[in-house]
Structure formats: C-alpha cells, structure tokens
Design a protein around this motif. Structure first.
Motif, short mmCIF file in Angstrom:
data_model
loop_
_atom_site.label_atom_id
_atom_site.label_comp_id
_atom_site.label_asym_id
_atom_site.label_seq_id
_atom_site.Cartn_x
_atom_site.Cartn_y
_atom_site.Cartn_z
N TYR A 113 11.66 -7.92 8.80
CA TYR A 113 10.40 -8.59 9.39
C TYR A 113 10.53 -9.10 10.67
CZ TYR A 113 6.30 -11.58 10.19
OH TYR A 113 5.48 -12.29 10.60
N LYS A 117 10.75 -5.55 12.79
CA LYS A 117 9.15 -5.93 12.80
C LYS A 117 8.48 -5.09 11.70
CE LYS A 117 10.06 -8.34 16.50
NZ LYS A 117 10.08 -9.88 16.23
N GLU A 118 9.01 -5.00 10.70
CA GLU A 118 8.29 -3.99 9.54
C GLU A 118 7.18 -5.04 9.03
OE1 GLU A 118 10.74 -2.49 6.66
OE2 GLU A 118 11.62 -1.10 7.82
N LYS A 119 6.06 -4.44 8.91
CA LYS A 119 4.86 -5.30 8.14
C LYS A 119 5.05 -5.57 6.93
CE LYS A 119 1.47 -3.20 11.85
NZ LYS A 119 0.59 -2.30 11.80
N LEU A 120 4.69 -6.55 6.29
CA LEU A 120 4.64 -6.87 4.85
C LEU A 120 3.29 -6.70 4.29
CD1 LEU A 120 7.00 -9.98 4.82
CD2 LEU A 120 7.65 -7.83 4.49
N THR A 121 3.05 -5.37 3.63
CA THR A 121 1.75 -5.28 2.99
C THR A 121 1.74 -6.02 1.62
OG1 THR A 121 2.62 -3.33 2.06
CG2 THR A 121 1.40 -3.06 4.16
N LYS A 124 4.20 -4.92 -1.01
CA LYS A 124 5.48 -5.32 -0.70
C LYS A 124 5.87 -6.65 -1.02
CE LYS A 124 7.14 -1.65 2.38
NZ LYS A 124 7.96 -1.25 1.27
N THR A 246 12.46 -2.65 4.15
CA THR A 246 11.95 -3.55 3.07
C THR A 246 12.17 -3.01 1.75
OG1 THR A 246 10.52 -4.59 4.88
CG2 THR A 246 10.02 -5.27 2.58
N GLN A 296 1.02 4.82 0.38
CA GLN A 296 1.18 5.29 1.70
C GLN A 296 0.90 6.70 1.98
OE1 GLN A 296 4.81 3.84 3.69
NE2 GLN A 296 4.29 1.57 3.44
N ILE A 304 3.90 1.98 7.28
CA ILE A 304 4.88 1.05 8.27
C ILE A 304 5.69 1.45 9.59
CG2 ILE A 304 6.67 -0.60 8.10
CD1 ILE A 304 5.73 -1.36 5.47
N LYS A 305 5.49 0.89 10.47
CA LYS A 305 5.86 1.68 11.76
C LYS A 305 7.22 0.95 12.32
CE LYS A 305 1.55 3.56 13.31
NZ LYS A 305 0.48 3.54 14.24
#
Length: 305
Positions: A113, A117-121, A124, A246, A296, A304-305
């Motif tokens: 994170y 900078k991976e998003k936490l959906t 997750k 993640t 996804q 996740i980008k």
C-alpha cells in the motif's frame, strides 16, 4: 490451465517449500554453523542458476537501479532473513516460528500500500483482516502454551525480523518483476547472497571446527540450495509477475500451515486447537483474495495498477 490460477498455485507451492525450510533449518543448525550453512546453500543455488540463466536467456542487461534493487532485495530477503530465521530457531520452536510468520500477509499488504501504491479493494481488505484475525488467534491463544523465558521471546522477535525481511523481498521483487525475468532475479539475489555470507562463512570455517563429512548435513544443504532457493524462488517470482503484491501477501499465509504440519510430523511438536482455528481463518482469507482476482477478470472490479 488459467494463467492466474497457475500463478496462485506457484505462490502457494513456494510458501509450502519456505515453510519446510523452517523445519529443515531447525534440524540443520543443530550441527552446522549458521553462516556456513547459508553460504553453502546459496553457493549450490548459484552453481545451478547461473549456467541455466546463460543457457536459456543469456546475460541480462541490468541498469544501476536494477542492481541496487537486487542488492537490497538480497540483503533483506536472503541475508537478514536467513540470519534472523536461523538464529531465532536456536531459541524458539519451529511451531512457534510458524505462528510468528503468520504476520507476513499483513506486512506485505502494508508495504504494498505504501511503497507500490496498490489499491485496497473491499475483498482484499476482508481477506487481509481475516488473515490478521487468524494471526491474532494463533498468537494470543498460543501464549499459555509458550514457555515464558526470555530466550524464547528473543527467538520469536528474531523470527519477526525475518518476516520483515521476507516482506521487503516480495515487495522489491514485485517492483522489478516486469523488467527482469524470474530466472534472472533468482540468480541475481543468489549470487549477491553468496557474496554477503562469504566473510562470516570463512570465519565459521576457521573457528567452528566443523567437519564436512556428514552426508545428512549435505542432503539438507542441497535441499536448501535446490528446492528452497532455486525452485521456491522461481515459483514465487513467476507468481509475483502476474498477481498483485497484496494478493501474494495473503497467499503467504500458507507458510505457517506448512511449518506447523511439518513440525508435527518431523519434529514431534504439538498442534493445538488454536492452530486449526487460525489456519481456518487463513484459508477464508485466501478465498476472498482469489475471489477478488476472479472479479477483476470479469471486469466487475477495476484491475489494480
């Protein structure tokens, strides 16, 4: 087989192998000096990986940034991980080491994170929280079963240091996985590992009065070098190249399960009810994460980008 399913299986297989290394390491350090054992492990791996890399891919073209990342990856996930893990195992049990390594998913998720900078959906977050709950069950419930001496506490703290090194290893590996092949990364960190361990390994040879005649020790070294280093590292990097960090972090929850089962069979260490509760929660965490990946692919959740 679906590419992402195969990536899941490879990361899980890598974690099962790493979990076995805790048990094998516990056995090996009873007779062999720690730095010498680590040096031989990565020397064996390098002697396999370098010719294989040259034959299959040739010598990779690395820029300064890649070399720096490989160095710190090897420093954290090879050198410090091995030292903390093997010294920690001198003071604690393999079972308790497995409990402490259960914190790895949370460590990886946190670093992914902040660093990647991976998003936490939503799925997750549920998976990570469930994995953390499993960790809490394993640790809090297990306190009464642990001997309260300072050396055991020191051993568990050293294992926690190893977990931090492994988390950095995964994150740094993810950061270069698109530019460098899994085989090149594995060969690179192994060679650097040989160089990092060499000075202290020479010290062990000169001062530990160790005899190299034990076939048992050599079998364990070859297991470490070939299976734990070559095979597990390749599986891990092949999975990291496809899955978000993640997701990989949650899948590392398989590591303590592997350690606990193998500790029970090979070291005769007991499995308690709270281990089973924790592992059940860990598998739920893996389910939510795998469901995230499926969503996804279906397009229902942005990648996740």
């Amino acid at each position: 087989m679906n590419e992402k399913v195969l990536a899941y299986l490879k990361v899980i297989a890598a974690m099962v192998i790493v979990g076995s290394s805790v048990v094998v390491g516990k056995i090996l350090i009873q007779t062999m000096p720690i730095f010498l054992a680590s040096e031989l492990r990565f020397l064996v791996a390098s002697l396999i990986l370098v010719p294989l890399l040259i034959f299959k891919e040739g010598i990779p073209s690395l820029n300064k940034k890649d070399i720096v990342v490989l160095f710190f990856q090897s420093l954290a996930g090879v050198f410090l991980f091995s030292i903390f893990m093997l010294y920690g195992l001198k003071f604690t049990t393999a079972m308790e080491a497995g409990i402490v390594t259960s914190t790895l998913p949370a460590m990886v998720a946190l670093l992914a994170y902040f660093i990647l900078k991976e998003k936490l959906t939503r799925n997750k977050i549920v998976g990570i929280l469930t994995a953390i709950l499993g960790v809490i069950v394993l640790n809090v419930s297990g306190i009464n079963e642990m001997e309260g001496d300072n050396l055991k506490m020191l051993g568990n703290l050293l294992i926690l240091g190893a977990v931090m090194g492994e988390a950095l290893f995964i994150i740094l590996g993810k950061s270069i996985s698109k530019r460098i092949s899994p085989l090149a990364i594995t060969a690179g960190v192994s060679i650097i590992g040989v160089l990092l361990f060499l000075p202290m390994a020479i010290y062990d040879i000169l001062n530990a009065n160790y005899s190299f005649g034990s076939a048992h020790d050599w079998l364990l070294i070859f297991y470490f070098g070939i299976v734990v280093t070559v095979l597990a590292f390749l599986f891990m990097y092949q999975g990291i190249a496809i899955l978000p960090a993640t997701t990989v972090g949650v899948l590392t929850s398989v590591l303590p399960l592997s350690t606990a089962i193998l500790s029970f069979f090979f070291l005769r260490e007991l499995i308690y009810y709270y281990h089973l509760m924790g592992f059940f929660l860990i598998f739920i965490a893996i389910y939510f994460t795998s469901r995230e990946e499926s969503n996804q692919e279906d397009g229902s959740i942005p990648a996740i980008k």
